[in-house]
Design a protein around this motif. Structure first.
Motif, PDB file in Angstrom:
ATOM      1  N   GLY A 107       0.766  -1.235   0.000  1.00 11.04           N
ATOM      2  CA  GLY A 107       0.000   0.000   0.000  1.00 11.04           C
ATOM      3  C   GLY A 107       0.791   1.276   0.000  1.00 11.04           C
ATOM      4  N   GLU A 108       2.094   1.218  -0.229  1.00  7.53           N
ATOM      5  CA  GLU A 108       2.884   2.447  -0.266  1.00  7.53           C
ATOM      6  C   GLU A 108       2.847   3.015  -1.686  1.00  7.53           C
ATOM      7  OE1 GLU A 108       6.882   4.093   1.798  1.00  7.53           O
ATOM      8  OE2 GLU A 108       7.080   2.164   0.814  1.00  7.53           O
ATOM      9  N   VAL A 151      -0.139   5.207   8.406  1.00  3.18           N
ATOM     10  CA  VAL A 151      -1.167   4.184   8.252  1.00  3.18           C
ATOM     11  C   VAL A 151      -1.255   3.776   6.779  1.00  3.18           C
ATOM     12  CG1 VAL A 151      -3.602   3.613   8.542  1.00  3.18           C
ATOM     13  CG2 VAL A 151      -2.444   5.080  10.220  1.00  3.18           C
ATOM     14  N   TYR A 152      -1.189   2.479   6.519  1.00  2.00           N
ATOM     15  CA  TYR A 152      -1.226   1.962   5.156  1.00  2.00           C
ATOM     16  C   TYR A 152      -2.268   0.841   5.057  1.00  2.00           C
ATOM     17  CZ  TYR A 152       3.171   4.462   4.495  1.00  2.00           C
ATOM     18  OH  TYR A 152       4.127   5.437   4.411  1.00  2.00           O
ATOM     19  N   LYS A 153      -2.909   0.765   3.899  1.00  8.49           N
ATOM     20  CA  LYS A 153      -3.856  -0.316   3.645  1.00  8.49           C
ATOM     21  C   LYS A 153      -3.088  -1.493   3.061  1.00  8.49           C
ATOM     22  CE  LYS A 153      -7.867   0.863   2.175  1.00  8.49           C
ATOM     23  NZ  LYS A 153      -8.646   0.486   3.409  1.00  8.49           N
ATOM     24  N   ARG A 212      -3.034  -5.285   1.774  1.00  7.25           N
ATOM     25  CA  ARG A 212      -3.958  -6.268   1.189  1.00  7.25           C
ATOM     26  C   ARG A 212      -3.222  -7.576   0.937  1.00  7.25           C
ATOM     27  NH1 ARG A 212      -6.251  -7.302  -4.264  1.00  7.25           N
ATOM     28  NH2 ARG A 212      -4.811  -5.723  -5.091  1.00  7.25           N
ATOM     29  N   THR A 217      -7.842  -7.486   4.037  1.00 13.12           N
ATOM     30  CA  THR A 217      -7.352  -6.107   4.005  1.00 13.12           C
ATOM     31  C   THR A 217      -7.358  -5.538   5.408  1.00 13.12           C
ATOM     32  OG1 THR A 217      -8.201  -5.782   1.760  1.00 13.12           O
ATOM     33  CG2 THR A 217      -7.672  -3.800   3.033  1.00 13.12           C
ATOM     34  N   GLU A 218      -6.298  -4.783   5.729  1.00 13.40           N
ATOM     35  CA  GLU A 218      -6.202  -4.157   7.058  1.00 13.40           C
ATOM     36  C   GLU A 218      -5.521  -2.799   6.941  1.00 13.40           C
ATOM     37  OE1 GLU A 218      -3.895  -4.891  11.326  1.00 13.40           O
ATOM     38  OE2 GLU A 218      -4.497  -6.629  10.128  1.00 13.40           O
ATOM     39  N   ASP A 219      -6.074  -1.799   7.634  1.00 17.12           N
ATOM     40  CA  ASP A 219      -5.405  -0.509   7.769  1.00 17.12           C
ATOM     41  C   ASP A 219      -4.420  -0.638   8.922  1.00 17.12           C
ATOM     42  OD1 ASP A 219      -6.804   0.715   5.702  1.00 17.12           O
ATOM     43  OD2 ASP A 219      -8.447   1.301   7.026  1.00 17.12           O
ATOM     44  N   PHE A 220      -3.137  -0.637   8.593  1.00 23.32           N
ATOM     45  CA  PHE A 220      -2.115  -0.967   9.584  1.00 23.32           C
ATOM     46  C   PHE A 220      -1.223   0.249   9.836  1.00 23.32           C
ATOM     47  CE2 PHE A 220       1.991  -2.711  10.958  1.00 23.32           C
ATOM     48  CZ  PHE A 220       1.573  -3.552  11.983  1.00 23.32           C
ATOM     49  N   THR A 221      -0.920   0.508  11.112  1.00 31.42           N
ATOM     50  CA  THR A 221      -0.060   1.630  11.494  1.00 31.42           C
ATOM     51  C   THR A 221       1.391   1.187  11.531  1.00 31.42           C
ATOM     52  OG1 THR A 221      -1.831   2.601  12.830  1.00 31.42           O
ATOM     53  CG2 THR A 221       0.428   3.369  13.257  1.00 31.42           C
TER      54      THR A 221
END
Length: 542
Positions: free
Chosen positions: A153-154, A178-180, A182, A196-200
């Motif tokens: 997700g970058e 914070v990045y999504k 997948r 999928t997760e929004d991860f810090t």
């Protein structure tokens, strides 16, 4: 078929060597068997069962893939290349074999799951690395899956990174945030399964510079627990898990430009334990020293633990974002009734508890040296009070080679002194094997820029490399000081003493303003060890 591929590999090596200016030979017998053999296995999502193998390993010149489905012939694959094979639905035990140029083999069995069902029961675990800033590790596993893709997700990094089902894959971001993330789990079926997760993504605050280099000390004036300057107590365990892991704490050895230091993460308490049944007597020492860097701890508590009567603590405040040079008087422990003649453990406690992290280097006990104890040029090794702490290096296994101070075995010719340095270069020792001695003060070049060394060599024509280093200068990728000077001389007699001259000004790197404080001798430089012994004496300027 196998012989043909092996001959080709040798031919390629011969061409590569022929094109190089380096005319040194390659000892094929010394090449070790391959390590870390595996294969990334991916499958097309079209119900065809077409699996692609990308073998990986270290020290490999060629791979063999045995597919495990009854196919008898192996597929030969060069490093970096892939091979594909069509399977029927089922579970297979493939075999990946890595081979070196000298024919040494390492093999692993790897399961290949070919299923025309979509992956089920996908479990994904995403974690921040505890010691590397912005590094994230993903592990994903699902029933019926063979591999998975991770989209981190970058921005500007659209391509996924693939990993085998159940294996882990890591990625280091440019910026925390914070990045999504997948994860796409894949089998041989057309349908895939996603998570999928929004991860810090977090920062790990760490030092950007090393702690100050400890001063030169006599071996009798220091007992080192962890440092690159002194000789550490053998067998010390810096990470004995006394239950800290259950409190969220962790540990690692952090390396900064070749300089290693201890890293205690979310420090609750951490032990340092000497080898079993080992203790040290620090009653003759005056201080316990350590360098501590933290971004978030307020205090550190240090306890010495005695075999006789338990432990006593001393608490020190810490300043965040800089190296804290801490010297604790040994009397701060003995005044609490602690016996320090049998210390076998140390304990470190962080405040706040299990929250902040520390980087610690240069843990040692020391006492002030006697004014008469100084090791500096000229060196004649005749002192009865000085300890000449030579350190050998470059054995066949990259460990130390034997070096010692002995009675002169050949009092004749130009050298009838009593004490000399003996350096053995055992069979198989590295071409750069030698020994080093730290000086108590930098070399004063007002006394001369040429060096005389009295040398006893078992052969004529042996190159003797004389080197000096500034131990406080920045380290290179191998951890060696970048400020140094090297000069060679060649022996002209065998089995007798002679005086060799090294003109430091002949080396382009020499600068009399540099603070050279270490002398290094390389006997028979450039030649592998053959079980020979060399003697050195009287290192003098003129």
């Amino acid at each position: 078929m196998k012989k043909i591929h092996f001959i080709i590999s040798l031919f390629v090596l011969a061409i590569a060597m022929g094109c190089s200016e380096d005319t040194s030979t390659v000892d094929l017998d010394a090449v070790k068997a391959p390590t870390n053999i595996s294969a990334l296995t991916t499958v097309t999502q079209d119900n065809t069962g077409k699996v692609t193998f990308l073998p990986k390993g270290e020290g490999v010149s060629q791979y063999e893939i045995f597919f495990g489905d009854g196919t008898t012939a192996a597929a030969y694959v060069s490093p970096g290349e892939t091979v594909s094979h069509v399977y029927k639905e089922g579970v297979y035990q493939s075999k990946i074999v890595g081979t070196t140029l000298n024919g040494k083999r390492t093999e692993v069995i790897q399961e290949v799951v070919v299923s025309f069902k979509a992956p089920e029961n996908l479990v994904v675990v995403i974690t921040n690395d505890l010691s590397v800033s912005k590094k994230v590790t993903v592990t994903a596993k699902a029933d019926f899956a063979l591999f998975y893709d991770v989209y981190f997700g970058e921005a500007g990094k659209p391509d996924p990174i693939s990993a085998n089902n159940g294996a882990s894959v890591s990625y280091t971001y440019q910026v925390a945030g914070v990045y999504k993330i997948r994860v796409v789990s894949k089998s041989a079926a057309i349908k895939t399964t996603e998570y999928t997760e929004d991860f810090t993504v977090t920062l790990v605050n760490k030092p950007s510079t090393s702690a100050a280099t400890p001063p030169n000390r006599q071996a009798t004036d220091v007992i080192s627990i962890y440092s690159s300057k002194y000789t550490d107590v053998a067998g010390t365990n810096y990470f004995p898990d006394w239950g800290q892991g259950g409190q969220g704490s962790s540990w690692a050895e952090f390396e900064l430009n070749g300089d290693k230091m201890l890293n205690y993460i979310k420090l609750s308490y951490q032990g340092i334990a000497l080898a079993d049944n080992t203790s040290i007597d620090v009653s003759g020492m005056e201080f316990l020293h350590m360098d501590v860097w933290t971004a978030d701890l307020q205090k550190i508590e240090t306890s010495l633990i005695s075999k006789t009567n338990g432990e006593k603590p001393v608490v020190k405040d810490l300043v965040a974002g800089q190296w804290n040079s801490i010297d604790i008087p040994v009397s701060a422990f003995t005044s609490q009734g602690l016996t320090v003649a049998d210390i076998f453990q140390l304990k470190l406690v962080g405040t706040p508890w299990a929250t902040g992290s520390v980087f610690i280097d240069n843990i040692y006990f020391y006492k002030a040296p006697s004014a008469a104890q100084t090791i500096q040029l000229p060196l004649d090794f005749e002192s009865s009070t000085l300890t000449y702490a030579w350190i050998g290096f470059g054995a066949a296994d990259f460990g130390p080679i034997p070096v010692s101070m002995i009675t002169n075995p050949d009092k004749s010719g130009v050298n009838v002194s009593n004490k000399v340095v003996k350096i053995d270069k055992p069979s198989g020792a590295q071409v750069w094997a030698g020994a080093s001695l730290s000086l108590d003060s930098k070399v004063d070049f007002a006394k001369g820029t040429k060096i005389k060394v009295t040398v006893w060599s078992p052969k004529v024509g042996a190159k003797i490399l004389y080197k000096m280093e500034d131990s406080t200068s920045p380290k290179d990728g191998n951890g060696n000081p970048t400020i140094n000077v090297e000069v060679e001389a060649t022996t002209t007699v065998a089995n007798a003493w002679e005086v060799l001259t090294f003109d430091l000004t002949s080396a382009a790197s020499f600068n009399s303003a540099n603070s050279y404080d270490k002398v290094i001798l390389f006997p028979d430089f450039g030649v592998a060890g053959a079980g020979s012994t060399y003697y050195f004496d009287d290192i003098k300027q003129f």
